[in-house]
Write an enzyme that holds these catalytic residues in place. Structure first.
Site, short mmCIF file in Angstrom:
data_model
loop_
_atom_site.label_atom_id
_atom_site.label_comp_id
_atom_site.label_asym_id
_atom_site.label_seq_id
_atom_site.Cartn_x
_atom_site.Cartn_y
_atom_site.Cartn_z
N LYS A 256 -10.01 24.42 1.81
CA LYS A 256 -10.83 25.54 1.85
C LYS A 256 -10.30 26.97 2.28
O LYS A 256 -9.35 26.75 3.13
CB LYS A 256 -11.95 25.11 2.69
CG LYS A 256 -12.81 24.02 2.36
CD LYS A 256 -13.94 23.83 3.57
CE LYS A 256 -14.85 22.68 3.23
NZ LYS A 256 -15.55 22.78 2.31
N ARG A 330 -20.24 13.64 -2.45
CA ARG A 330 -21.04 13.09 -3.46
C ARG A 330 -20.05 11.71 -3.75
O ARG A 330 -20.64 10.69 -4.30
CB ARG A 330 -21.08 13.93 -4.72
CG ARG A 330 -19.96 14.40 -5.46
CD ARG A 330 -20.01 15.43 -6.32
NE ARG A 330 -20.30 16.67 -5.55
CZ ARG A 330 -20.33 18.06 -6.04
NH1 ARG A 330 -20.65 18.36 -7.31
NH2 ARG A 330 -20.61 18.93 -5.17
#
Length: 485
Positions: A256, A330
């Protein structure tokens, strides 16, 4: 906060007192002089939701104005927000006890205010040398609630508080292993069956998604299954709750940028939420068979971390092309959903996850981005109770064209689509693993954690979604009643 039910006479009460003032019917019970009452009514005309404070040294009298003519959901939400203001006033005055009464109000309004007090009074102060002032005791007028009616409410609120503690705790003190251990202890205290799978067992289950995401971390993963199965449940097949448990998310090798890693301890809010919902339902003996599936790991760029272009074989045999290692939530959820469907044959799967920044950009911090597949009736019920408790759903389309965006050239599907419709394609990825089982996806990225104080939520974890799902489970029998002929 300790709760008590007692008899309260506003005109001779000694102590801090909150009086809910919804209509002029209450005038006869207000412990005010004529001059004070005239002043109160003037304030009420200028601002219907104003809080007027009268000094009754050494105590304070809080008159909480509200408009009882509003729709119930709006009225009760405004009372929660007013409660947060009262908490601030009590804290500034260093007062730790308060009583709650009113006239011309209904029990639901009193409960909403008490709920707001409880939620607003919470702070995460485990690491602070100097602790803030908290409300130590709230006494509620017995004309509105009995002890038996109050008890399940307090149980629910305590579960919300525990969820917030878990989410706020940094990964240095709460990794997958220690979180699983705490869930196991809580399950034992609540009479819930708990199974914890360690790394070797996860590998033997061939949960390729959870194994892959964990490859960059020194901490082992865990997969926790919590089951609450009461006698005479209204559902013949279980309700499956699946929660994302990324204990900390660096983004993996797709690390990130800038300050996007700040608050990533909150990326396990979905798992904490689903566990808390199940524990609340079990503690209050709701007649619904529930199983929670919680995959837990952090996402790091170390060791033999999984990489973009990798192909993962998931629990159900689906192959997944990794496009971005920061779309890891996910991947672990998919294994958990497939495991739930394959081993428990649930009648409905609901997941909760801090899944996409796209959800925040789409609807801000005012509700949950939600999608459904083959679950229209359940979704409609969830939407109704969401409006009632003011934890609202914004339904996104789930058209078949979105499936095209996650097709892969080298595998069955890929874990990311194009930048557009990112929230929907994330949901579509997960829906693949639910197969034909009715499925609801809740993206709580915008509401699980606030970077600054918001209404009755302190800075940090909110517990948002627990009241929604608990209310849904309370009304779950509506989905199982036969249609009228």
């Amino acid at each position: 906060m300790k709760f008590e039910i007692g008899q309260i006479n506003p005109k001779d009460h000694e102590g801090n007192l909150v009086f809910l003032y919804g209509t002029v019917v209450a005038d006869r019970s207000l412990p005010l002089s004529k001059k004070e009452l005239d002043y109160l009514k003037t304030c009420r005309v200028d601002e219907p939701d104003t809080i007027v404070v009268f000094d009754r040294l050494p105590y304070k009298l809080f008159i909480v104005n509200f408009d009882s003519e509003l729709d119930a959901d709006q009225c009760q939400e405004r009372l929660r927000r007013s409660a947060a203001k009262v908490v601030d006033m009590l804290r500034n005055a260093k007062q730790t006890q308060v009583s709650l009464t009113g006239e011309g109000v209904i029990p639901e309004e009193v409960v909403a205010f008490a709920e707001g007090l409880f939620l607003a009074d919470y702070t995460f102060d485990r690491y602070k040398s100097e602790k803030p002032v908290h409300i130590e005791q709230l006494t509620i007028d017995q004309s509105f609630l009995s002890p038996d009616e109050l008890k399940p409410l307090v149980t629910l609120w305590d579960c919300i508080r525990q969820c917030r503690e878990w989410v706020n705790t940094p990964v240095s003190d709460l990794n997958a292993e220690s979180f699983a251990a705490q869930l196991q202890q809580r399950a034992a205290e609540t009479g819930v069956d708990c199974t914890v799978f360690d790394k070797k067992q996860i590998e033997s289950l061939r949960m390729g998604g959870l194994v892959a995401v964990n490859k960059g971390s020194v901490d082992e993963p865990r997969f926790v299954v919590l089951e609450y199965n009461p006698g005479q449940a209204v559902n013949s097949k279980p309700l499956a709750l699946v929660g994302k448990g990324i204990m900390y998310d660096t983004g993996g090798l797709n690390i990130k940028p800038d300050n996007y890693m700040q608050e990533m301890k909150s990326d396990m809010a979905g798992a904490a939420t689903m566990a808390s919902v199940l524990f609340a339902a079990a503690a209050n003996r709701l007649p619904v068979h529930i199983v929670a599936f919680l995959p837990l790991t952090d996402n790091r760029p170390g060791f033999n971390a999984y990489a973009a272009d990798d192909v993962i074989r998931m629990y159900d045999g689906t192959t997944v092309e990794v496009v971005n290692t920061d779309a890891e939530g996910r991947i672990i959820l998919a294994d958990a959903i497939a495991y739930a469907v394959g081993n428990y044959d649930p009648e409905l799967v609901i997941d909760a996850a801090t899944l996409t920044g796209a959800a925040v950009r789409a609807i801000g911090t005012y509700g949950i981005a939600a999608m459904q597949q083959n679950a229209e009736n359940a979704f409609n019920l969830l939407r109704i109770v969401g409006k009632k408790v003011y934890e609202r759903l914004a339904e996104f389309p789930f058209w078949s064209e979105y499936d095209e965006l996650i097709k892969s050239e080298v595998a069955d599907i890929k874990n990311c689509g194009i930048p557009q419709a990112g929230t929907i394609t994330a949901g579509k990825f997960l829906a693949h693993f639910a197969r034909k089982t009715p499925y609801i996806h809740l993206d709580i990225a915008g509401v699980a954690y606030f970077t600054k104080k918001q209404e009755y939520f302190a800075c940090g974890a909110s517990g948002y979604g627990i009241r929604l799902l608990y209310a849904f489970i309370q009304t779950y029998d509506l989905l199982n009643k036969p249609a009228d002929k």
